[in-house]
Design a protein around this motif. Structure first.
Motif, PDB file in Angstrom:
ATOM      1  N   ARG A 173       0.843  -1.207   0.000  1.00 46.95           N
ATOM      2  CA  ARG A 173       0.000   0.000   0.000  1.00 46.95           C
ATOM      3  C   ARG A 173       0.875   1.253   0.000  1.00 46.95           C
ATOM      4  NH1 ARG A 173      -3.739   2.541   4.607  1.00 46.95           N
ATOM      5  NH2 ARG A 173      -5.051   3.802   3.253  1.00 46.95           N
ATOM      6  N   LYS A 174       1.940   1.233   0.793  1.00 46.69           N
ATOM      7  CA  LYS A 174       2.861   2.363   0.850  1.00 46.69           C
ATOM      8  C   LYS A 174       3.489   2.611  -0.522  1.00 46.69           C
ATOM      9  CE  LYS A 174       6.916   4.106   3.229  1.00 46.69           C
ATOM     10  NZ  LYS A 174       8.084   3.768   4.013  1.00 46.69           N
ATOM     11  N   LEU A 175       3.911   1.549  -1.198  1.00 46.89           N
ATOM     12  CA  LEU A 175       4.467   1.687  -2.550  1.00 46.89           C
ATOM     13  C   LEU A 175       3.445   2.329  -3.486  1.00 46.89           C
ATOM     14  CD1 LEU A 175       6.218  -1.780  -2.994  1.00 46.89           C
ATOM     15  CD2 LEU A 175       7.370   0.443  -2.893  1.00 46.89           C
ATOM     16  N   ARG A 176       2.206   1.858  -3.399  1.00 49.90           N
ATOM     17  CA  ARG A 176       1.138   2.376  -4.255  1.00 49.90           C
ATOM     18  C   ARG A 176       0.922   3.865  -4.000  1.00 49.90           C
ATOM     19  NH1 ARG A 176      -4.041   3.547  -3.505  1.00 49.90           N
ATOM     20  NH2 ARG A 176      -4.338   2.539  -1.492  1.00 49.90           N
ATOM     21  N   LYS A 177       0.894   4.227  -2.735  1.00 48.00           N
ATOM     22  CA  LYS A 177       0.630   5.628  -2.379  1.00 48.00           C
ATOM     23  C   LYS A 177       1.812   6.543  -2.721  1.00 48.00           C
ATOM     24  CE  LYS A 177      -3.020   5.205   0.900  1.00 48.00           C
ATOM     25  NZ  LYS A 177      -3.727   6.357   1.399  1.00 48.00           N
ATOM     26  N   GLN A 220      -6.541   3.085  -5.932  1.00 44.24           N
ATOM     27  CA  GLN A 220      -6.915   1.669  -5.871  1.00 44.24           C
ATOM     28  C   GLN A 220      -7.462   1.205  -7.219  1.00 44.24           C
ATOM     29  OE1 GLN A 220      -9.622   1.181  -2.546  1.00 44.24           O
ATOM     30  NE2 GLN A 220      -7.944   0.962  -1.085  1.00 44.24           N
ATOM     31  N   VAL A 221      -8.145   2.092  -7.930  1.00 39.33           N
ATOM     32  CA  VAL A 221      -8.699   1.749  -9.247  1.00 39.33           C
ATOM     33  C   VAL A 221      -7.568   1.430 -10.227  1.00 39.33           C
ATOM     34  CG1 VAL A 221     -10.006   2.638 -11.226  1.00 39.33           C
ATOM     35  CG2 VAL A 221     -10.817   3.064  -8.893  1.00 39.33           C
ATOM     36  N   ASP A 222      -6.555   2.292 -10.269  1.00 42.20           N
ATOM     37  CA  ASP A 222      -5.433   2.058 -11.180  1.00 42.20           C
ATOM     38  C   ASP A 222      -4.632   0.826 -10.770  1.00 42.20           C
ATOM     39  OD1 ASP A 222      -6.063   4.237 -12.785  1.00 42.20           O
ATOM     40  OD2 ASP A 222      -4.796   5.607 -11.626  1.00 42.20           O
ATOM     41  N   PHE A 223      -4.478   0.627  -9.477  1.00 45.04           N
ATOM     42  CA  PHE A 223      -3.761  -0.541  -8.979  1.00 45.04           C
ATOM     43  C   PHE A 223      -4.526  -1.819  -9.342  1.00 45.04           C
ATOM     44  CE2 PHE A 223      -1.500  -2.761  -5.338  1.00 45.04           C
ATOM     45  CZ  PHE A 223      -0.234  -2.619  -5.893  1.00 45.04           C
ATOM     46  N   ALA A 224      -5.835  -1.753  -9.228  1.00 43.14           N
ATOM     47  CA  ALA A 224      -6.671  -2.898  -9.597  1.00 43.14           C
ATOM     48  C   ALA A 224      -6.501  -3.224 -11.085  1.00 43.14           C
ATOM     49  CB  ALA A 224      -8.135  -2.612  -9.273  1.00 43.14           C
ATOM     50  N   ARG A 225      -6.432  -2.200 -11.912  1.00 44.61           N
ATOM     51  CA  ARG A 225      -6.212  -2.425 -13.357  1.00 44.61           C
ATOM     52  C   ARG A 225      -4.881  -3.125 -13.596  1.00 44.61           C
ATOM     53  NH1 ARG A 225      -7.710   3.225 -14.499  1.00 44.61           N
ATOM     54  NH2 ARG A 225      -9.962   3.184 -14.587  1.00 44.61           N
ATOM     55  N   LEU A 226      -3.852  -2.679 -12.895  1.00 42.96           N
ATOM     56  CA  LEU A 226      -2.538  -3.303 -13.018  1.00 42.96           C
ATOM     57  C   LEU A 226      -2.606  -4.794 -12.711  1.00 42.96           C
ATOM     58  CD1 LEU A 226       0.639  -3.115 -13.225  1.00 42.96           C
ATOM     59  CD2 LEU A 226       0.586  -2.703 -10.744  1.00 42.96           C
ATOM     60  N   LEU A 227      -3.378  -5.139 -11.690  1.00 47.38           N
ATOM     61  CA  LEU A 227      -3.459  -6.528 -11.229  1.00 47.38           C
ATOM     62  C   LEU A 227      -4.616  -7.304 -11.847  1.00 47.38           C
ATOM     63  CD1 LEU A 227      -2.656  -5.907  -7.468  1.00 47.38           C
ATOM     64  CD2 LEU A 227      -1.099  -6.661  -9.281  1.00 47.38           C
ATOM     65  N   GLN A 249       7.553  -6.410 -10.074  1.00 53.98           N
ATOM     66  CA  GLN A 249       8.030  -6.042 -11.403  1.00 53.98           C
ATOM     67  C   GLN A 249       7.681  -4.590 -11.715  1.00 53.98           C
ATOM     68  OE1 GLN A 249       6.344  -9.170 -13.921  1.00 53.98           O
ATOM     69  NE2 GLN A 249       8.435  -9.882 -14.257  1.00 53.98           N
ATOM     70  N   TYR A 250       6.462  -4.191 -11.402  1.00 55.00           N
ATOM     71  CA  TYR A 250       6.013  -2.825 -11.682  1.00 55.00           C
ATOM     72  C   TYR A 250       6.871  -1.799 -10.937  1.00 55.00           C
ATOM     73  CZ  TYR A 250       3.110   1.312 -12.083  1.00 55.00           C
ATOM     74  OH  TYR A 250       2.677   2.589 -12.339  1.00 55.00           O
ATOM     75  N   PHE A 251       7.162  -2.078  -9.670  1.00 52.18           N
ATOM     76  CA  PHE A 251       7.924  -1.143  -8.848  1.00 52.18           C
ATOM     77  C   PHE A 251       9.442  -1.383  -8.914  1.00 52.18           C
ATOM     78  CE2 PHE A 251       3.717  -0.773  -6.835  1.00 52.18           C
ATOM     79  CZ  PHE A 251       3.586   0.610  -6.866  1.00 52.18           C
TER      80      PHE A 251
END
Length: 96
Positions: free
Chosen positions: A15-19, A25-32, A61-63
């Motif tokens: 979550r910290k990486l995402r933020k 959360q929508v974009d993260f959901a698309r990634l996954l 991989q993304y990060f």
């Protein structure tokens, strides 16, 4: 069954990486390739949902980070234990 403290710790790191990159959360959901609601459930302490190992691999991989960076602590790196064995044991602990 609720998440263990170790599972919550891994999810918190993600979550910290995402933020840090201001990813919703929508974009993260698309990634996954999952629904945004699932991300909300994973990040909530109320639900037992957690990331799969395949999703964790995609996240790493993304990060551009190694899986070990999520599962191991600085203390783990300085221990005398075999690195691979320690990493595998932490991954198994997360999956349990």
């Amino acid at each position: 069954m609720k998440k263990t403290s170790f599972q919550r710790e891994i999810i918190s790191k993600i979550r910290k990486l995402r933020k840090e990159v201001n990813m919703s959360q929508v974009d993260f959901a698309r990634l996954l390739d999952i629904s945004p609601g699932v991300i909300g459930n994973i990040e909530s302490i109320k639900y037992s949902h957690k990331y799969t190992l395949a999703q964790i691999y995609t996240i790493c991989q993304y990060f551009h980070i190694g899986v070990d960076k999520l599962f191991l602590t600085d203390e783990d790196y300085s221990s005398d234990k075999d690195f691979v064995d320690l990493l595998i044991s932490k991954i198994v602990e997360y999956e349990s």
